[in-house]
Enzyme design. Structure first.
Site, short mmCIF file in Angstrom:
data_model
loop_
_atom_site.label_atom_id
_atom_site.label_comp_id
_atom_site.label_asym_id
_atom_site.label_seq_id
_atom_site.Cartn_x
_atom_site.Cartn_y
_atom_site.Cartn_z
N ARG A 55 -18.97 -33.44 49.73
CA ARG A 55 -18.78 -32.13 50.39
C ARG A 55 -17.82 -32.26 51.56
O ARG A 55 -17.13 -31.34 51.95
CB ARG A 55 -20.11 -31.53 50.85
N TYR A 108 -6.31 -7.88 48.15
CA TYR A 108 -7.16 -8.24 47.01
C TYR A 108 -8.56 -7.64 47.23
O TYR A 108 -9.06 -7.62 48.36
CB TYR A 108 -7.23 -9.77 46.92
N ASP A 180 -1.63 -14.28 52.51
CA ASP A 180 -2.19 -14.70 51.22
C ASP A 180 -1.01 -14.73 50.25
O ASP A 180 -0.49 -13.69 49.85
CB ASP A 180 -3.26 -13.69 50.79
C1 LIG Z 1 -7.46 -13.90 42.88
C2 LIG Z 1 -7.03 -13.66 44.27
C3 LIG Z 1 -7.83 -14.08 45.35
C4 LIG Z 1 -9.18 -14.73 45.16
O1 LIG Z 1 -9.09 -15.96 44.50
P1 LIG Z 1 -10.30 -16.58 43.63
O2 LIG Z 1 -9.82 -17.92 43.28
O3 LIG Z 1 -10.52 -15.65 42.46
O4 LIG Z 1 -11.50 -16.59 44.54
C5 LIG Z 1 -7.37 -13.84 46.63
N1 LIG Z 1 -6.18 -13.23 46.84
C6 LIG Z 1 -5.39 -12.82 45.83
C7 LIG Z 1 -4.10 -12.16 46.13
C8 LIG Z 1 -5.79 -13.03 44.50
O5 LIG Z 1 -5.00 -12.61 43.50
#
Ligand SMILES: *Cc1c(COP(=O)(O)O)cnc(C)c1O
Length: 393
Positions: A55, A108, A180
């Protein structure tokens, strides 16, 4: 030898080999044994590097983190058990009660939920604003604003954020700019070159690329923030599984090739769709008719990435006929797979919105988002020709 008594003493020594494997070994071991308490001290104090408990970190996660660090041009990133774990680590691990955070108005879905439900529950105030409109974001800033979270290209309407403008604003106001970068990928956009402070990825999508891994990643420009993120991830158990990391590394080896191919096909497909009867509009960032065309050319370096959105004429019946007619394409709410996938925001990601709110975003029943995969471009265009014809006949 430790296991000279046979039975359950582990591990058996690996057979000797003067050569070494060319593939990273998978290390599922949860625990790592040290020689002495002194040796363990050395590890905990950072005098020597060593693993203790998975972890807290393991070799397969570190291999993936190093690759992403290199792609984003920033050392010290952390791999997490999902993309949402990375988003959560940033929001929950860095903010505290009384702080305020501004989010892009088309984040998202689950990031949106954190902004709407979980942060306010902890006394962290949130506001959404259009990341393409720096004045609107500026107007949302309060004295307690600590962070702005945006995506460079929004889902599913592919609006392009004014990252350069936001970065200047954040610098002037001493606010962290978090990007992101899942949609755009490090191949399409490098947020740190444009003033971002923290970059997040869902590795699940294009980076791993085969829809068989769920992982995330986060890295900050400030080493102290990286340490705080890494401690938060370890404490809350957001650590990834070694096998997922091992598969992700394998996928990432072909990421650049897959990205280039999917992007080139996306350009072709966007133009093809725009010429089909029954298609109302096509959204692709580098097309001249995209509202943020110039910003996309500058910010994304002329790369439109692999996502294409478009709107069919007709309502739900046309949408049903379209997915039924799209031979061989999965209608599935994800992106970045080797195969082209279709998603329909009105019945999935945006189903919780009222029809009125969806209309404001331009998300009618005929709106589809395409994640372009690696199929032969001509064959793929032909599938869309047939599916659109089936929908509009
Ligand atoms: C899919 C996605 C996430 C979340 O990712 P996971 O791996 O599904 O938890 C976050 N931001 C964006 C822009 C995404 O497309």
């Amino acid at each position: 030898m430790r296991n000279s008594k046979g039975s359950l003493m582990r591990p058996d020594p690996l057979p000797f080999s003067a050569s070494h494997p060319v593939v990273t070994p998978l290390s599922p071991s949860v625990v790592y044994a040290s020689d002495t308490p002194d040796a363990l001290d050395d590890q905990y104090e950072g005098r020597v590097h060593g693993y203790t408990y998975s972890r807290e970190g393991h070799p397969n996660a570190d291999v993936v983190a190093k690759r992403l660090d290199a792609m984003e041009g920033m050392p010290g990133g952390v791999v997490t058990g999902s993309g949402m774990a990375a988003v959560s680590a940033v929001l929950l691990g860095l903010l505290k009660t009384g702080d305020h955070v501004i989010g892009g108005n088309q984040l998202y879905g689950r990031s949106m939920r954190l902004m709407a439900e979980d942060l306010p529950r902890l006394g962290i105030a949130t506001t959404l604003a259009d990341p393409g409109d720096v004045a609107a974001v500026d107007a949302a800033i309060r004295p307690e604003t600590k962070m702005i979270l945006v995506e460079a290209v929004s889902n599913p309407t592919l609006a392009v954020a004014d990252i350069d403008g936001l970065a200047q604003l954040c610098k002037d106001r001493d606010i962290l700019l978090v990007v992101d970068n899942t949609f755009t990928t490090p191949r399409g956009f490098r947020p740190f070159d444009h003033g971002a402070d923290i970059v997040i990825h869902s590795i699940t999508k294009l980076l791993a690329g085969h829809s068989d891994v769920m992982l995330g990643y986060v890295v900050a420009k400030d080493a102290e923030i990286n340490t705080r993120l890494s401690v938060y991830v370890v404490t809350t158990g957001m650590t990834p599984s070694p096998f997922d990391c091992w598969l992700a590394e394998r996928g990432m080896l072909s990421f650049e090739l897959r990205f280039e191919r999917a992007q080139a096909t996306a350009v072709t497909l966007a133009d093809h769709l725009a010429g089909l009867p029954g298609v109302k509009r096509v959204i692709y960032p580098t097309r001249k008719d995209h509202p943020d065309h110039e910003r996309a050319m500058a910010l994304l370096d002329g790369k439109g990435c692999n996502m294409v959105s478009f709107e069919l004429e007709g309502g739900r019946a046309a949408a049903n006929a379209f997915t039924r007619g799209a031979d061989g394409l999965n209608f599935a709410p994800t992106l970045g797979d080797v195969g082209t996938t279709l998603s329909h925001p009105a019945s999935s990601s945006h189903r919780a919105l009222s029809a009125e709110d969806r209309a404001k975003l331009g998300l009618s029943e005929g709106f589809f988002r395409i994640s372009v995969g690696l199929e032969d471009p001509e064959t793929l265009c032909a599938v869309f020709t047939e599916a659109v014809a089936a929908a509009t006949s």
